[in-house]
Design an enzyme around this catalytic site. Structure first.
Site, PDB file in Angstrom:
ATOM      1  N   HIS A  44       0.854  -1.182   0.000  1.00  0.00           N
ATOM      2  CA  HIS A  44       0.000   0.000   0.000  1.00  0.00           C
ATOM      3  C   HIS A  44       0.897   1.242   0.000  1.00  0.00           C
ATOM      4  O   HIS A  44       2.105   1.143   0.228  1.00  0.00           O
ATOM      5  CB  HIS A  44      -0.930   0.000   1.208  1.00  0.00           C
ATOM      6  N   SER A  45       0.301   2.398  -0.237  1.00  0.00           N
ATOM      7  CA  SER A  45       1.142   3.590  -0.348  1.00  0.00           C
ATOM      8  C   SER A  45       1.926   3.834   0.932  1.00  0.00           C
ATOM      9  O   SER A  45       3.075   4.277   0.882  1.00  0.00           O
ATOM     10  CB  SER A  45       0.300   4.813  -0.721  1.00  0.00           C
ATOM     11  N   GLU A  46       1.341   3.558   2.091  1.00  0.00           N
ATOM     12  CA  GLU A  46       2.076   3.616   3.353  1.00  0.00           C
ATOM     13  C   GLU A  46       1.604   2.532   4.310  1.00  0.00           C
ATOM     14  O   GLU A  46       0.426   2.141   4.307  1.00  0.00           O
ATOM     15  CB  GLU A  46       1.934   4.974   4.060  1.00  0.00           C
ATOM     16  N   THR A  47       2.534   2.076   5.125  1.00  0.00           N
ATOM     17  CA  THR A  47       2.239   1.227   6.281  1.00  0.00           C
ATOM     18  C   THR A  47       2.781   1.936   7.507  1.00  0.00           C
ATOM     19  O   THR A  47       3.929   2.388   7.524  1.00  0.00           O
ATOM     20  CB  THR A  47       2.881  -0.160   6.138  1.00  0.00           C
ATOM     21  N   HIS A  77      -3.014   9.730   6.174  1.00  0.00           N
ATOM     22  CA  HIS A  77      -4.032   8.668   6.147  1.00  0.00           C
ATOM     23  C   HIS A  77      -3.617   7.476   6.999  1.00  0.00           C
ATOM     24  O   HIS A  77      -4.458   6.839   7.639  1.00  0.00           O
ATOM     25  CB  HIS A  77      -4.349   8.257   4.701  1.00  0.00           C
TER      26      HIS A  77
END
Length: 276
Positions: A44-47, A77
């Site tokens: 995902h774009s960030e964890t 987010h």
């Protein structure tokens, strides 16, 4: 160890921005290489990785964020998703203080309905000339461009919502430009179209292909720059921004001096166990 995938800035699954969330046990941070591998596995774009801070006077948890490629200095987010995970997994309501490495203490507040407000530093932009090759990379000529300071993004203003929605940037050129200019990514924005009675004030999209994020679905941190820009332009401190990616997501913004409050909802779509 539990791990979650949570859709942030949305009230329905498979919309908003998905984030991985890993609530770590008390102790030391895991190796950076391990956190990068977990983030790459989730893709995902960030964890977000959150570490409890027992007895810390300033913060309740330390937080770090990783894209599939690099560590991020700020992520809205995934912070919202972490506050949601604390509510659903541990029953944590009210205020939580997250200690970050680059932006100090970031405060979240979760109310009884599950709405989460982030208290982030504002990133007002400074108008700058468009970097060489920007129009070619975006395939459109911006009306104006602004540098967002510590946030590290370029804010490009287009004339209308339709132009933002139709945008088809050349991502390889965007990546090369951001690397050359030392940017995290490019925020593209325009005023909302009023002919349809929109329930939002402005639209945006965000591109950071050099950071492993070709297009981010909903970028909370970008709204720390969008809020002061649109509040000054529209003459109101409270606004709503719609990020018009394929998934879309709504971010409610409130400007408070040098801080921005970003409010949204979140939905858990996956709970699992991390075995490594």
């Amino acid at each position: 160890m539990r791990i979650h995938v949570i859709d942030a800035f949305t009230d329905r699954p498979f919309a908003g921005n998905p984030a991985g969330v890993c609530l770590l046990p008390a102790g030391e941070w895991p190796d950076d290489s391990w956190m990068r591998q977990v983030a790459a596995e989730l893709n995902h774009s960030e964890t977000a990785f959150a570490l409890p801070l027992a007895g810390d006077a300033e913060a309740d948890w330390a937080i770090r964020w990783f894209t599939p490629v690099v560590e991020a200095t700020l992520c809205g987010h995934a912070t919202l998703a972490t506050a949601h995970a604390l509510r659903t997994e541990r029953g944590t309501l009210g205020t939580v203080r997250f200690g970050s490495r680059h932006h100090g203490v970031l405060v979240t507040h979760t109310d009884g309905t599950g709405a989460i407000t982030l208290d982030f530093p504002a990133a007002p932009g400074t108008e700058v000339p468009a970097p060489e090759g920007l129009a070619e990379a975006l395939t459109v000529e911006p009306e104006s461009t602004r540098h967002t300071g510590r946030l590290g993004d370029l804010l490009a203003v287009l004339p209308d919502e339709a132009a933002v929605r139709a945008l088809a940037p050349r991502l390889a050129e965007v990546a090369a430009l951001t690397l050359r200019e030392g940017l995290r990514g490019i925020i593209v924005t325009a005023p909302a179209a009023r002919d349809g009675g929109a329930a939002y004030d402005f639209v945006s999209r965000f591109f950071a292909p050099a950071r492993g994020i070709p297009e981010d679905p909903v970028t909370g941190s970008a709204h720390t720059a969008l809020a002061p820009y649109w509040s000054a332009r529209l003459g109101r401190d409270r606004l709503a921004g719609l990020q018009v990616s394929a998934r879309t997501g709504l971010v409610r913004t409130a400007l408070h001096g040098d801080r921005v409050h970003l409010t949204g909802s979140a939905v858990t779509v996956l709970d699992g166990t991390l075995h490594v």
